[in-house]
Design a protein around this motif. Structure first.
Motif, short mmCIF file in Angstrom:
data_model
loop_
_atom_site.label_atom_id
_atom_site.label_comp_id
_atom_site.label_asym_id
_atom_site.label_seq_id
_atom_site.Cartn_x
_atom_site.Cartn_y
_atom_site.Cartn_z
N LEU A 107 44.08 31.66 40.28
CA LEU A 107 44.99 32.68 40.80
C LEU A 107 45.36 33.70 39.72
O LEU A 107 45.44 34.90 39.98
CB LEU A 107 46.26 32.03 41.36
N GLY A 108 45.56 33.23 38.49
CA GLY A 108 45.88 34.13 37.39
C GLY A 108 44.75 35.12 37.13
O GLY A 108 44.99 36.32 36.93
N VAL A 109 43.51 34.63 37.15
CA VAL A 109 42.36 35.51 36.93
C VAL A 109 42.23 36.51 38.07
O VAL A 109 41.96 37.70 37.84
CB VAL A 109 41.07 34.68 36.77
N LEU A 110 42.44 36.06 39.31
CA LEU A 110 42.34 36.97 40.45
C LEU A 110 43.41 38.06 40.39
O LEU A 110 43.13 39.23 40.67
CB LEU A 110 42.44 36.19 41.76
N VAL A 111 44.63 37.69 40.02
CA VAL A 111 45.70 38.69 39.90
C VAL A 111 45.37 39.67 38.79
O VAL A 111 45.55 40.88 38.94
CB VAL A 111 47.07 37.99 39.67
N TRP A 112 44.87 39.15 37.66
CA TRP A 112 44.51 40.03 36.53
C TRP A 112 43.41 41.01 36.94
O TRP A 112 43.50 42.21 36.64
CB TRP A 112 44.05 39.17 35.35
N LEU A 113 42.38 40.52 37.65
CA LEU A 113 41.32 41.41 38.10
C LEU A 113 41.84 42.44 39.10
O LEU A 113 41.43 43.61 39.07
CB LEU A 113 40.18 40.60 38.73
N PHE A 114 42.74 42.03 39.98
CA PHE A 114 43.31 42.96 40.96
C PHE A 114 44.10 44.06 40.26
O PHE A 114 43.95 45.25 40.57
CB PHE A 114 44.21 42.20 41.93
N LEU A 115 44.94 43.67 39.29
CA LEU A 115 45.73 44.67 38.58
C LEU A 115 44.85 45.60 37.75
O LEU A 115 45.11 46.80 37.65
CB LEU A 115 46.77 43.99 37.69
N LYS A 116 43.80 45.05 37.16
CA LYS A 116 42.87 45.87 36.38
C LYS A 116 42.17 46.89 37.28
O LYS A 116 42.00 48.05 36.92
CB LYS A 116 41.85 44.94 35.72
N GLY A 117 41.77 46.43 38.49
CA GLY A 117 41.10 47.32 39.43
C GLY A 117 42.02 48.41 39.96
O GLY A 117 41.61 49.57 40.10
N THR A 118 43.28 48.08 40.24
CA THR A 118 44.19 49.10 40.75
C THR A 118 44.54 50.11 39.65
O THR A 118 44.78 51.28 39.95
CB THR A 118 45.48 48.46 41.30
N LYS A 119 44.56 49.68 38.40
CA LYS A 119 44.83 50.61 37.30
C LYS A 119 43.71 51.64 37.19
O LYS A 119 43.97 52.84 37.05
CB LYS A 119 44.97 49.84 35.99
#
Length: 62
Positions: free
Chosen positions: A41-53
């Motif tokens: 879940l931590g990796v998925l959240v990190w990837l999501f935030l990176k993509g939205t940035k």
């Protein structure tokens, strides 16, 4: 101690019965699964935030 109450696990004397031993191992399996799910879940959240940035930088008005 009588041999009836002695259980072997990896050539070591093991003093817990099979059901207790499995229950004890179950805690380790659940803890390992919990860590794995939290990391995923931590990796998925990190990837999501990176993509939205990146998306915000791309659509920003200059």
């Amino acid at each position: 101690m009588s041999p009836c109450t002695m259980y072997k696990a990896g050539h070591q004397p093991y003093l817990m019965a099979g059901t207790v031993r499995f229950d004890f191992q179950g805690y380790y399996m659940m803890a390992a699964m919990h860590v794995g799910i939290c990391l995923l879940l931590g990796v998925l959240v990190w990837l999501f935030l990176k993509g939205t940035k990146k998306l915000r930088e791309k659509t920003a008005v200059r």
